[in-house]
Write a protein that holds these residues in place. Structure first.
Motif, mmCIF file in Angstrom:
data_model
loop_
_atom_site.group_PDB
_atom_site.id
_atom_site.type_symbol
_atom_site.label_atom_id
_atom_site.label_comp_id
_atom_site.label_asym_id
_atom_site.label_seq_id
_atom_site.Cartn_x
_atom_site.Cartn_y
_atom_site.Cartn_z
ATOM 1 N N GLY A 1 -2.013 -1.872 -1.150
ATOM 2 C CA GLY A 1 -1.328 -2.580 0.029
ATOM 3 C C GLY A 1 -0.252 -2.141 0.430
ATOM 4 O O GLY A 1 0.222 -2.395 1.809
ATOM 5 N N THR A 2 0.500 -1.133 -0.214
ATOM 6 C CA THR A 2 1.529 -0.536 0.451
ATOM 7 C C THR A 2 1.441 1.008 0.671
ATOM 8 O O THR A 2 2.352 1.784 0.798
ATOM 9 C CB THR A 2 2.903 -0.770 -0.373
ATOM 10 N N TYR B 1 1.690 -7.471 3.528
ATOM 11 C CA TYR B 1 1.304 -6.303 3.242
ATOM 12 C C TYR B 1 1.244 -5.079 4.318
ATOM 13 O O TYR B 1 0.573 -5.500 5.457
ATOM 14 C CB TYR B 1 0.070 -6.352 2.732
ATOM 15 N N PRO B 2 1.910 -4.266 4.284
ATOM 16 C CA PRO B 2 1.996 -3.153 5.470
ATOM 17 C C PRO B 2 0.597 -2.904 5.815
ATOM 18 O O PRO B 2 0.294 -2.608 7.141
ATOM 19 C CB PRO B 2 2.835 -1.994 4.863
ATOM 20 N N HIS C 1 2.174 -12.055 -5.808
ATOM 21 C CA HIS C 1 0.796 -11.324 -5.697
ATOM 22 C C HIS C 1 0.818 -10.097 -5.934
ATOM 23 O O HIS C 1 -0.148 -9.427 -6.438
ATOM 24 C CB HIS C 1 0.474 -11.515 -4.170
ATOM 25 N N HIS C 2 1.902 -9.325 -5.565
ATOM 26 C CA HIS C 2 1.770 -7.791 -5.624
ATOM 27 C C HIS C 2 2.762 -7.271 -6.634
ATOM 28 O O HIS C 2 4.273 -7.263 -6.663
ATOM 29 C CB HIS C 2 2.535 -7.246 -4.281
ATOM 30 N N ALA C 3 2.216 -7.044 -7.798
ATOM 31 C CA ALA C 3 2.820 -6.584 -9.163
ATOM 32 C C ALA C 3 3.800 -5.525 -8.962
ATOM 33 O O ALA C 3 4.746 -5.741 -9.494
ATOM 34 C CB ALA C 3 1.779 -6.470 -10.180
ATOM 35 N N PRO C 4 3.347 -4.364 -8.003
ATOM 36 C CA PRO C 4 4.425 -3.344 -8.171
ATOM 37 C C PRO C 4 5.774 -3.801 -7.150
ATOM 38 O O PRO C 4 6.919 -3.419 -7.701
ATOM 39 C CB PRO C 4 3.703 -2.403 -7.365
ATOM 40 N N LEU D 1 -5.125 -4.988 -3.020
ATOM 41 C CA LEU D 1 -3.926 -4.771 -2.602
ATOM 42 C C LEU D 1 -2.752 -4.371 -3.514
ATOM 43 O O LEU D 1 -2.073 -3.718 -3.089
ATOM 44 C CB LEU D 1 -3.542 -6.265 -1.881
ATOM 45 N N GLU D 2 -3.085 -4.766 -4.783
ATOM 46 C CA GLU D 2 -2.028 -4.208 -5.708
ATOM 47 C C GLU D 2 -2.085 -3.031 -5.710
ATOM 48 O O GLU D 2 -1.033 -2.086 -5.743
ATOM 49 C CB GLU D 2 -2.102 -4.918 -7.024
ATOM 50 N N ARG E 1 9.679 -10.494 4.309
ATOM 51 C CA ARG E 1 8.497 -10.156 4.099
ATOM 52 C C ARG E 1 7.863 -9.631 5.410
ATOM 53 O O ARG E 1 7.133 -8.868 5.452
ATOM 54 C CB ARG E 1 7.516 -11.547 3.554
ATOM 55 N N HIS F 1 8.974 -6.155 5.702
ATOM 56 C CA HIS F 1 8.129 -5.233 4.760
ATOM 57 C C HIS F 1 6.505 -5.016 5.562
ATOM 58 O O HIS F 1 6.069 -4.186 5.375
ATOM 59 C CB HIS F 1 7.962 -6.056 3.370
ATOM 60 N N ALA F 2 6.152 -6.180 5.869
ATOM 61 C CA ALA F 2 4.893 -6.205 6.641
ATOM 62 C C ALA F 2 5.021 -5.166 7.672
ATOM 63 O O ALA F 2 3.876 -4.318 7.965
ATOM 64 C CB ALA F 2 4.502 -7.264 7.366
ATOM 65 N N ASN F 3 5.846 -4.849 8.235
ATOM 66 C CA ASN F 3 6.124 -3.714 9.365
ATOM 67 C C ASN F 3 6.757 -2.494 9.040
ATOM 68 O O ASN F 3 7.213 -1.626 9.767
ATOM 69 C CB ASN F 3 6.953 -4.328 10.590
ATOM 70 N N GLY F 4 6.478 -2.195 7.557
ATOM 71 C CA GLY F 4 6.673 -0.765 7.067
ATOM 72 C C GLY F 4 8.177 -0.580 6.645
ATOM 73 O O GLY F 4 8.706 0.603 6.048
ATOM 74 N N ARG G 1 -6.716 -9.190 -4.412
ATOM 75 C CA ARG G 1 -5.599 -8.672 -5.000
ATOM 76 C C ARG G 1 -5.611 -7.491 -5.690
ATOM 77 O O ARG G 1 -4.694 -6.686 -5.750
ATOM 78 C CB ARG G 1 -5.295 -10.051 -6.144
#
Lengths: 482, 482, 482
Positions: free
Chosen positions: A360-361, A388-389, B326-329, A356-357, B74, B77-80, A353
């Motif tokens: 992850g992007t 996550y990309p 999971h991803h705070a941002p 990735l935070e 999702r 997003h995973a693909n950009g 985590r």
């Protein structure tokens, strides 16, 4: 006229691993046929570049096909064969010169225990290899052990069986090796400069030792990295700078990726002060570190690894969750990589985590996650790759690099993340001659999976064919930036 | 005359998801045919009752089909694709008025990435929906994106595509919504009182916030529950009394069930004094609670939840094991439910022990257990449902709501608990137009599983047909007391 | 002329559990046909040797087939039948004489709930048993409950249905029982000395109570072992000596194996001084032990168990990971083995490390690992059996002793360890009349698995036939030293 029984004949079926149902088999065969001869892209493996560079004949069948392959060793060991009888030197026998291993005797052990491999992927690869590479047509047995050994030994002496000739015969387009962080990559440079060699052999940066200050090789590797980079690694900042320099050196020699094997995927960052403090303490006396300090250092380094990947663009491969050298007496006698590394419980979502935070992007960051615990495909790796990309689902690895497990992997991962966010096949092998057999196995298993979606009308046959092509080419190229 | 290729044609096959083997397919089709047109019972979902009550036309294709559906988000997003390009408002862009999302541009993102959905259940539902609900006959693509958008937009303007008309078109008999504990249920009351609406829309009591005093919305929800009930929630006893009153209010408005999502299934009860002490401390200053106190409070509340269910008869649904945001941002920029909730390791048998020892055999108590970690079906949920009269095995949920995972669920659960102790299908969706596609998928997957038992002669075809009927009707009615 | 519907007819299909695909079925049938009549080797079960020795008629259908079988009890209980209505005495009803259970009424409960067993392996065994052993041709139902009860009761009164006659009818060659460590094994001695009994009934040494000083029966069993051995167990060294003596006594009466059920597989050894200290403390007052002390004592005893196995050659079976008596109220009312033992998370690789480092390569040591958590087959048991000569992968057990789970077990284990390092089938049953049905189920499931490898050309049909024969004979004989 005598007839060889089906049990003793070695004749890999052209449709092996494809589904039994006639309709599904027809589709699978169509899909497979379009990729079976595609060039091999091997983005992760353990063949030594020097082997290709030197291009010397292999010495003998046993030391090529048995002694270095821990997959083969562990199954023979499990069935009662001492590793010493398989060509591994007994390191604990100090003061004596170990006897030259007798390749013919080693081979006989395999032949005697051939039945103990039945149904395993190891036997599957081995059969394909013996048949396709070495032209054998009988299953190994006590009766034919010497003859088969001699047959292979004879071939190995011929020019067509030198490493570079096999590189071409195998249809390898790209072969990634795994290299220490202080390696000068001379063999890679030699190959790149050699106009007579048209293949592509790229290094991969692997520096597991620097993650863990409790490893006996931590200090030597930290020192060696510093010397190779010409940067003092007496501070943690110095170590990071040296690592950055070495990564760049690898990039300059064609590397597109790093690889890391750690016990767990923890990735919590430390403050600069805290890192320096533990680093300095470890340099003074690694045994003074608490377990918590050593773990914190390792977790921080994984975070830094990602940070460096974001900077320099190297793909980050992560292989956590292996308990190394489970059986101390075997480690003492025969060293590591002798069949007793074992899977731990896999965990990714929580430990990764922090990493990735932060990353992850991040644009261009590729993090390829591998596991030896199948349960995480559906629960963790698929869902992570599906948001996550940066995250890619690595192919099933090691104990689960099998036709059945590939099917389960595809089912679990496709549900969450489709095909694009996967790695393509990874052979991960030291066994050079098994490379085509392993890639072929994966192509068949993927064709079987794709056909299963076609016959239940989840995807079209046209999509299946196109996807099979992407899996062996576009996807590994994109994921590994090849 | 041009021929549409199979890859671009959108024509869901009538036998999709049924097994490929001709014998098994014939049985599966027979089984499926008997249930394919059965009314939809949807005992757990996230459609807003106000949507049905107001019965206004949907605004546009993207805000109906893409923006609110975190399954779709999702994968894009995973693909950009940035979530901002998918119609989600950027909450961190303070001081500026967010631009009205351009539905046509959002739709184009989906079309451009259609291939990244291949093989996923999301694409499967979407294809069925586009074809069956909106009459499209081509797979989405860059070339047809605008035309498809316009086509759907046109339909949405017509009376046949208003929410209530679709309710009938979809064949929904019962639709359970999910509602906050202080909700006045006005929309439910309006629908119940409306003689022109013949469907059944029932609320579900969900009060996750009151379980966890460290949540920022704990205090507001505790206050709101008190106000709605007219009971002071300044004491824990008051809170329980207010919750009981609100549950009764929901029962009076047709509710038959509660739903609860918690991090883990811990259920150890506290003494009344201890509960009051932590409750009072949390009201004074939630940040003063230790983690152990907050956890103890939450675990006690789960115990109380079961106690209340035994009293008032509301079915207790439990959805533990999701790591939220999971991803705070991404949470900061786009808020919750944006695709980065991820599965945790599931655990039921040990944490639920206190609750089950107290209430596992209580007459009329129904506890429906859901998981996003498949490994617990065989190890925990099946065995629990196979002993405790109160326990029901909830359908595979969220990440594992897929044809393949449904097959694995059925296999694991049937072995331990047969069919009676299951929930029937749960669509759990905000995506109104995907409801029929999802239920149809489940009916096909169950028909495939039942057929697999018939062709291996484990059950008779007659039993398979009867069981399929029970799964879509008797079983959800009994489990959810509908 | 009326026609019995397929749902009510009881006629187990000759090809049941074999794959549906015609090609695969033909292979599976060929494989199955070669083993279907092979003698039954049952190396692990819970039938009482005294039952065979006494050879008295069984009393009635319910007390033979329902009341003692916790598989049947738990499913009836899960569907609302009180255990008191199934013939179990209510132990909490002190001061009253429990009414004699009415077998006919108990049987009616099964008939009424027959549909709640659909698709389960319990119903599968039961159907085979009712048909093959008792000649019934209709599924149990409310309508025929009394008639079926009477039919079975009539058969039980005949000489052909006495235990020894059934032993022959069932084709049992070896039956291992499970016996307490102080047992005099009189029944085993009687059978061995009886020239009219030609079967082989061997004891198995099981002494779970001595592992755990917190169990209420620890002290009584420690004392009883001492008395039986004539050795003072007041010291830990004395206890070990007494256990060694008792193991030898079992060996002298034909035992080849021990069995152990513990909560976890921890195996760290203690120093002699530490063992003695905890042992002495436990003898003084078990409640004075800390949890850590009790656990350390138990883990050490598992280590000692292996040590003794290396010495005396008894095969060591290990069944960890069961949470016993999950529902305290049921334990109080009806005692143990009443359906609420539940699987825990399995773990072997790390907890067994001390034991395996010490004994994993010891000549002749056999350690058979069982689990009720499927996830460990691929991650732990297969890899351990694929390296350690001592480790064997036990057949799927209890909750996962099902046709589907057997297939998953074979797939996971074969990938890592082939067939040689497995246990062969284990019926593990108290239900004497289910033994042939259970072994037949396993033979069918294994034939199906082997056929799946043949039709995908992974192994030859000849190898499949040979392996099926090994699985029912050579492999259990070798693994269990029978």
């Amino acid at each position: 006229m005598t007839q060889t029984s089906t049990a003793t004949r070695l004749a890999p079926h052209p449709d092996r691993l494809l589904p039994a149902d006639p309709g599904a088999r027809r589709v699978a065969r169509t899909v497979y046929d379009t990729v079976k001869d595609a060039p091999i892209i091997s983005p992760h493996g353990h063949v030594d570049a020097a082997l290709i560079a030197a291009d010397q004949p292999f010495s003998d069948p046993a030391s090529l096909l048995i002694t270095p392959d821990h997959y083969v060793l562990r199954l023979l060991h499990a069935n009662g064969v001492d590793l010493g009888a398989l060509g591994r030197a007994d390191l604990s026998a100090t003061g004596t010169v170990p006897p030259e291993p007798d390749g013919r005797a080693v081979w006989r052990n395999l032949a005697d225990h051939w039945d103990d491999f039945l149904g395993t992927p190891v036997r599957y690869w081995f059969e394909t290899e013996l048949h396709d590479v070495f032209g054998l047509t009988e299953q190994p047995s006590a009766a034919n052990a010497d003859a088969q050994y001699d047959h292979i030994a004879g071939l190995l002496a011929s020019p067509a069986f030198r490493p570079r000739a096999l590189f071409d015969t195998f249809g390898i387009e790209v072969l990634a090796t795994t290299d220490g962080p202080a390696d000068d990559l001379a063999a890679h440079a030699q190959l790149a400069a050699d106009p007579t060699f048209t293949g592509r052999v790229v290094p991969t940066f692997r520096a597991d030792a620097v993650f863990d200050p409790t490893r006996p090789d931590w200090r030597p590797v930290v020192d060696a990295v510093g010397q190779a980079a010409g940067i003092d690694t007496g501070t943690h900042a110095g170590l990071l700078a040296a690592l950055r320099a070495r990564r760049q050196y690898f990039i300059d020699h064609g590397a597109t990726a790093t690889d890391t094997g750690v016990l767990d995927a923890g990735s919590a960052p430390l403050s600069s002060a805290e890192r320096e403090r533990i680093h300095a303490a470890a340099l003074r006396d690694p045994s003074s570190l608490t377990e918590a300090e050593a773990t914190a250092y390792r977790h921080d380094m994984l975070f830094r690894w990602a940070e460096m990947s974001v900077e320099d663009g190297l793909v980050m491969q992560l292989h956590p969750g292996v308990i190394r050298n489970h059986h101390a007496p075997t480690l003492e006698r025969f060293g590591p990589d002798t069949g007793h590394d074992l899977p731990a419980v896999g965990s990714f979502t929580t430990p990764l985590r922090p990493l990735l935070e932060a990353f992850g992007t991040a644009p261009g960051f590729h993090l390829v996650l591998f596991t030896v615990d199948e349960t995480v495909f559906s629960r963790e790796i698929g869902p992570l790759a599906g948001f996550y990309p940066a995250v890619y689902a690595g192919a099933p690895w090691w104990f689960i690099d099998t036709p059945a497990a590939i099917g389960r992997y595809r089912s679990a991962i496709t549900d969450s993340a489709s095909f694009t966010k996967t790695s393509g096949f990874i052979d991960d092998t030291r066994a050079y001659c098994s490379i085509p057999a392993r890639h072929d196995m994966a192509r068949r298993a993927d064709a079987a999976y794709l056909a299963s979606l076609v016959v239940t009308h989840e995807i079209s046959e046209e999509d299946a064919v196109r996807t099979a092509g992407r899996i062996v080419s576009d996807i590994p190229r994109a994921t590994f930036k090849l």
